[in-house]
Design a protein around this motif. Structure first.
Motif, mmCIF file in Angstrom:
data_model
loop_
_atom_site.group_PDB
_atom_site.id
_atom_site.type_symbol
_atom_site.label_atom_id
_atom_site.label_comp_id
_atom_site.label_asym_id
_atom_site.label_seq_id
_atom_site.Cartn_x
_atom_site.Cartn_y
_atom_site.Cartn_z
ATOM 1 N N ALA A 45 0.828 -1.205 0.000
ATOM 2 C CA ALA A 45 0.000 0.000 0.000
ATOM 3 C C ALA A 45 0.862 1.255 0.000
ATOM 4 C CB ALA A 45 -0.935 -0.010 1.210
ATOM 5 N N LYS A 46 1.936 1.241 0.780
ATOM 6 C CA LYS A 46 2.826 2.410 0.854
ATOM 7 C C LYS A 46 3.513 2.660 -0.486
ATOM 8 C CE LYS A 46 6.462 4.448 3.750
ATOM 9 N NZ LYS A 46 7.336 4.863 2.671
ATOM 10 N N SER A 47 3.919 1.584 -1.171
ATOM 11 C CA SER A 47 4.561 1.745 -2.487
ATOM 12 C C SER A 47 3.598 2.383 -3.483
ATOM 13 C CB SER A 47 5.027 0.381 -3.009
ATOM 14 O OG SER A 47 6.034 -0.148 -2.197
ATOM 15 N N LEU A 48 2.326 1.948 -3.461
ATOM 16 C CA LEU A 48 1.331 2.542 -4.349
ATOM 17 C C LEU A 48 1.076 4.005 -3.990
ATOM 18 C CD1 LEU A 48 -1.162 -0.449 -4.516
ATOM 19 C CD2 LEU A 48 0.126 0.479 -6.439
ATOM 20 N N GLU A 49 1.082 4.306 -2.707
ATOM 21 C CA GLU A 49 0.918 5.685 -2.258
ATOM 22 C C GLU A 49 2.058 6.561 -2.777
ATOM 23 O OE1 GLU A 49 -0.089 7.997 1.921
ATOM 24 O OE2 GLU A 49 1.160 6.196 1.974
ATOM 25 N N GLU A 50 3.284 6.037 -2.702
ATOM 26 C CA GLU A 50 4.445 6.773 -3.215
ATOM 27 C C GLU A 50 4.354 6.957 -4.723
ATOM 28 O OE1 GLU A 50 7.629 4.339 -1.905
ATOM 29 O OE2 GLU A 50 7.617 5.087 0.157
ATOM 30 N N LEU A 51 3.876 5.914 -5.421
ATOM 31 C CA LEU A 51 3.734 6.010 -6.875
ATOM 32 C C LEU A 51 2.708 7.080 -7.245
ATOM 33 C CD1 LEU A 51 4.349 5.028 -9.722
ATOM 34 C CD2 LEU A 51 2.666 3.206 -9.407
ATOM 35 N N SER A 52 1.591 7.129 -6.520
ATOM 36 C CA SER A 52 0.577 8.152 -6.771
ATOM 37 C C SER A 52 1.164 9.548 -6.587
ATOM 38 C CB SER A 52 -0.613 7.948 -5.840
ATOM 39 O OG SER A 52 -1.569 8.968 -6.009
ATOM 40 N N SER A 53 1.989 9.716 -5.554
ATOM 41 C CA SER A 53 2.614 11.026 -5.294
ATOM 42 C C SER A 53 3.561 11.409 -6.421
ATOM 43 C CB SER A 53 3.372 10.988 -3.965
ATOM 44 O OG SER A 53 2.488 10.759 -2.881
ATOM 45 N N VAL A 54 4.295 10.435 -6.949
ATOM 46 C CA VAL A 54 5.220 10.706 -8.062
ATOM 47 C C VAL A 54 4.447 11.113 -9.317
ATOM 48 C CG1 VAL A 54 6.842 9.626 -9.653
ATOM 49 C CG2 VAL A 54 7.100 9.271 -7.204
ATOM 50 N N VAL A 55 3.336 10.391 -9.609
ATOM 51 C CA VAL A 55 2.518 10.741 -10.781
ATOM 52 C C VAL A 55 1.909 12.124 -10.607
ATOM 53 C CG1 VAL A 55 0.507 10.095 -12.174
ATOM 54 C CG2 VAL A 55 2.023 8.317 -11.278
ATOM 55 N N ALA A 56 1.585 12.498 -9.350
ATOM 56 C CA ALA A 56 0.994 13.808 -9.074
ATOM 57 C C ALA A 56 1.963 14.950 -9.387
ATOM 58 C CB ALA A 56 0.551 13.883 -7.610
ATOM 59 N N GLN A 57 3.266 14.659 -9.369
ATOM 60 C CA GLN A 57 4.263 15.666 -9.725
ATOM 61 C C GLN A 57 4.351 15.711 -11.255
ATOM 62 O OE1 GLN A 57 7.831 14.577 -7.597
ATOM 63 N NE2 GLN A 57 6.677 14.222 -5.713
ATOM 64 N N GLU A 58 3.350 16.333 -11.866
ATOM 65 C CA GLU A 58 3.098 16.213 -13.302
ATOM 66 C C GLU A 58 4.305 16.537 -14.168
ATOM 67 O OE1 GLU A 58 -0.256 18.500 -14.426
ATOM 68 O OE2 GLU A 58 -1.603 17.489 -13.027
ATOM 69 N N SER A 92 8.399 -3.862 -8.720
ATOM 70 C CA SER A 92 8.012 -3.222 -9.983
ATOM 71 C C SER A 92 7.607 -1.777 -9.765
ATOM 72 C CB SER A 92 6.842 -3.989 -10.617
ATOM 73 O OG SER A 92 7.227 -5.282 -10.994
ATOM 74 N N ILE A 93 6.859 -1.537 -8.685
ATOM 75 C CA ILE A 93 6.419 -0.173 -8.389
ATOM 76 C C ILE A 93 7.621 0.734 -8.137
ATOM 77 C CG2 ILE A 93 5.163 1.261 -6.724
ATOM 78 C CD1 ILE A 93 3.281 -1.171 -6.318
ATOM 79 N N HIS A 94 8.599 0.236 -7.379
ATOM 80 C CA HIS A 94 9.791 1.041 -7.101
ATOM 81 C C HIS A 94 10.648 1.239 -8.353
ATOM 82 C CE1 HIS A 94 9.834 1.944 -2.771
ATOM 83 N NE2 HIS A 94 9.033 0.888 -2.678
ATOM 84 N N GLN A 95 10.550 0.327 -9.315
ATOM 85 C CA GLN A 95 11.260 0.553 -10.581
ATOM 86 C C GLN A 95 10.664 1.740 -11.327
ATOM 87 O OE1 GLN A 95 11.275 -3.434 -12.450
ATOM 88 N NE2 GLN A 95 13.479 -3.196 -12.450
ATOM 89 N N ILE A 96 9.320 1.844 -11.306
ATOM 90 C CA ILE A 96 8.674 2.995 -11.948
ATOM 91 C C ILE A 96 9.085 4.283 -11.239
ATOM 92 C CG2 ILE A 96 6.483 4.069 -12.551
ATOM 93 C CD1 ILE A 96 5.211 1.279 -12.525
ATOM 94 N N ILE A 97 9.005 4.259 -9.909
ATOM 95 C CA ILE A 97 9.391 5.444 -9.129
ATOM 96 C C ILE A 97 10.844 5.813 -9.420
ATOM 97 C CG2 ILE A 97 9.763 6.322 -6.782
ATOM 98 C CD1 ILE A 97 7.386 4.548 -5.912
ATOM 99 N N GLY A 98 11.706 4.791 -9.537
ATOM 100 C CA GLY A 98 13.119 5.044 -9.805
ATOM 101 C C GLY A 98 13.363 5.679 -11.157
ATOM 102 N N LEU A 99 12.541 5.326 -12.171
ATOM 103 C CA LEU A 99 12.690 5.943 -13.486
ATOM 104 C C LEU A 99 12.292 7.415 -13.451
ATOM 105 C CD1 LEU A 99 11.313 3.183 -15.890
ATOM 106 C CD2 LEU A 99 13.630 4.084 -15.837
ATOM 107 N N ILE A 100 11.261 7.723 -12.658
ATOM 108 C CA ILE A 100 10.779 9.099 -12.602
ATOM 109 C C ILE A 100 11.599 9.941 -11.628
ATOM 110 C CG2 ILE A 100 8.752 10.567 -12.261
ATOM 111 C CD1 ILE A 100 8.540 8.456 -14.530
#
Length: 349
Positions: A262-275, A327-335
């Motif tokens: 859940a925390k990883s998804l929360e972090e991913l949402s925050s990263v996507v929010a940084q448009e 996988s979620i942290h890989q997306i966050i890492g790319l952004i």
């Protein structure tokens, strides 16, 4: 003999531009043409005719030859430069071979000689209408085939993306187990979704409504990202951000053993929010990021389907959500590479 009905079989869906400088002849002949064609536009000379032709297309052009300002032959020449396939019928009071040959060289489909008889007009117009109708049908079929080609091209692209996703997942799982479970690498496929029978541990099973909502969300996320790639509409990114946040909120309702996911998804949402930062990276590597999102959604869909019907001991649940979190942290890492460094040493149970 060719009848009006024979001509109407092909002409009723066609448009005509009729150019004639004699007002009385133009008005009378136009009334006859209105019985045959879906649309009839008239012009009083070649200059007016070419102006109307430039404004909209016509299936057939019927024109007199001898006219003021711009004669029919010059108008035909200009029309042919715009559309070499245009169907043209020329009308002339002259029957000298030189005039007819000149008209044919200018690109006239056929011609009528004045004075025009009713039967002769139908005989001449009939094959031109038939060919123009067939041309329109072929154009419609081509357009439909082109739309189908585009649709199947998107399907193939999506399938290729899913194939890439599977390859990425395989690599992730192999790397994960090589680091943390050397002794279990040979049992990877059996262990990944193995049934757990430990009745003494806390177990989890998802509520029906939560399962339905998560399943819908997981189906929408890749579609919204694909639509953004095609349309560049920022609303698709906003919807993705909100959907990821919803997934996180749902998982937080359950056992603390699900908190890392859940925390990883929360972090991913925050990263996507940084448009601004997200869009720069997404526009630069759309297929790679879309593939990783696909991987996460595929994993979570399997996860939801399983826990909609059965429970699993919490002590082993990380076997399922650990690769998804990776996988979620890989997306966050790319952004956001700086955040990836912070999450590099993830603590799994």
């Amino acid at each position: 003999m060719i009848t009006i009905k024979d001509v109407q079989n092909y002409s009723q869906q066609l448009s005509v531009l009729y150019v004639e400088d004699n007002d009385k002849v133009r008005e009378e002949t136009a009334e006859i043409f209105k019985l045959l064609f879906a649309k009839v536009e008239t012009a009083s000379n070649g200059q007016e005719g070419i102006e109307k032709y430039n404004y909209e297309p016509y299936d057939i052009v019927i024109t007199d030859i001898n006219m003021p300002r711009l004669n029919g032959i010059e108008m035909i020449f200009q029309i042919r430069e715009i559309n070499p396939e245009q169907k043209i019928i020329a009308i002339s009071a002259h029957d000298e071979p030189e005039t007819l040959i000149s008209m044919m060289r200018k690109g006239v489909s056929t011609f009528l000689l004045k004075p025009i008889s009713h039967d002769e007009m139908l005989k001449i117009i009939y094959p031109v209408c038939r060919d123009a109708s067939a041309q329109n049908v072929n154009a419609e079929l081509f357009e439909k085939l082109n739309e189908e080609r585009k649709k199947y091209k998107k399907i193939v692209s999506k399938l290729m993306s899913h194939l890439q996703t599977v390859e990425i997942k395989n690599g992730q799982i192999e790397k994960l187990y090589a680091q943390n479970h050397q002794e279990e690498r040979s049992e990877l496929l059996e262990e990944y979704f193995a049934k757990d029978n430990d009745d003494e541990c806390e177990k989890v099973i998802f509520l029906h409504d939560d399962c339905e909502e998560m399943t819908d969300i997981l189906g929408e996320i890749p579609d919204k990202l694909s639509l953004y790639i095609d349309e560049k509409d920022i609303r698709h990114i906003h919807k993705t951000r909100d959907d990821v946040a919803k997934l996180s909120n749902i998982l937080y309702r359950y056992t603390p053993f699900l908190d890392p996911l859940a925390k990883s998804l929360e972090e991913l949402s925050s990263v996507v929010a940084q448009e601004e930062e997200f869009l720069v990276k997404f526009d630069a590597k759309p297929e790679q990021i879309l593939s990783l999102f696909d991987a996460v959604c595929i994993d979570l869909s399997l996860y939801v389907k399983r826990f909609a019907i059965e429970s699993m001991a919490m002590k082993n649940i990380h076997h399922i959500h650990q690769p998804t979190t990776l996988s979620i942290h890989q997306i966050i890492g790319l952004i956001r590479p700086d955040l990836a460094d912070e999450g590099g040493d993830m603590d799994f149970f």
